[in-house]
Design a protein around this motif. Sequence first.
Motif, PDB file in Angstrom:
ATOM      1  N   GLY A   8       0.372  -1.414   8.128  1.00 19.58           N
ATOM      2  CA  GLY A   8       1.411  -0.572   7.564  1.00 19.58           C
ATOM      3  C   GLY A   8       0.804   0.488   6.675  1.00 19.58           C
ATOM      4  N   ALA A  11       0.586  -0.337   2.958  1.00 21.12           N
ATOM      5  CA  ALA A  11      -0.095  -1.543   2.488  1.00 21.12           C
ATOM      6  C   ALA A  11      -1.326  -1.220   1.646  1.00 21.12           C
ATOM      7  N   GLN A 229       0.948  -7.578   5.793  1.00 20.02           N
ATOM      8  CA  GLN A 229       0.665  -6.463   6.689  1.00 20.02           C
ATOM      9  C   GLN A 229      -0.814  -6.313   7.031  1.00 20.02           C
TER      10      GLN A 229
END
Length: 282
Positions: A8, A11, A229
């Motif tokens: 992501g 993240a 993530q």
Amino acid sequence: MLPKKKIGISAIPAVLLSMISIQSGASLAKQLFPVLGISGVATLRIGMSAIVLFGFFRPDFRNLKQKELLLGLGYGACLGAMNLIFYFAIQRIPLGLGVTLEFLGPLVLALMGSRKAIDLIWALLAGLGIFLITPRGDSSADMWGIVLAILAGAFWAGYIVIGGKISKVMKSGDAVTLGMLFASLFVIPIGVLSGDLYILNGNLLLLGLAVALLTSAIPFSLDMGALRQLPSKTFSILMSLHPAFAALSGLIFLNEQLNLIQGIAIGCVIAASIGATLTVKK
């Protein structure tokens, strides 16, 4: 072939913000030691973090499973012990050195079970860093501070392991809140018995709230979301920057200036951590 896990975009910034938040908050907490004592600051940090997190996430714990409860208990124990012991460590040694030594916990965790010859290099590099930090002559570090920082690192390793597990079975906010509530059960009695909280007033409560937000509520929530993530290797590489952020925070907020040898020692531990993360077989 399974598709590669996507990272992501939020993240990595989340982990970096988490580190900045933690080290800035640690600098503020250290400034409160002479007023509230170590146990008092730790109690405010953990207790107020638990209240803030519970009010924000409003978790429903009525249907907790046994596995979730046990993971939360272990997570909270690691959080409470890590925070309290680390505060005792940085009372004696500069913040940057304390975090460097504490980071040995995650580094040893990365090296455990390794059979690669190259990983011996990372272990030796980390050992060199510790040797350089070890007090000699008029060093600004003392042995008790070093021992306490390393012990805090052991609980940091536990936080990483259990945090990764609990993040897979609970929502991020619920997991962090549960862990912080359990941590409060460990730390608050120590703060009350120490007598450090008897001088509390409105201003100190506000400062305690700031410490709680910066060092616990905000970063632990960011970490928990990032762990869901990021691959563990990527997360560990980013976490390797903690000593650098701590040294910078100590310089800016506490005027803790490290000498060349201490700077090299911090660099050795950071390099060892990044190297181990890149080469250790998962």
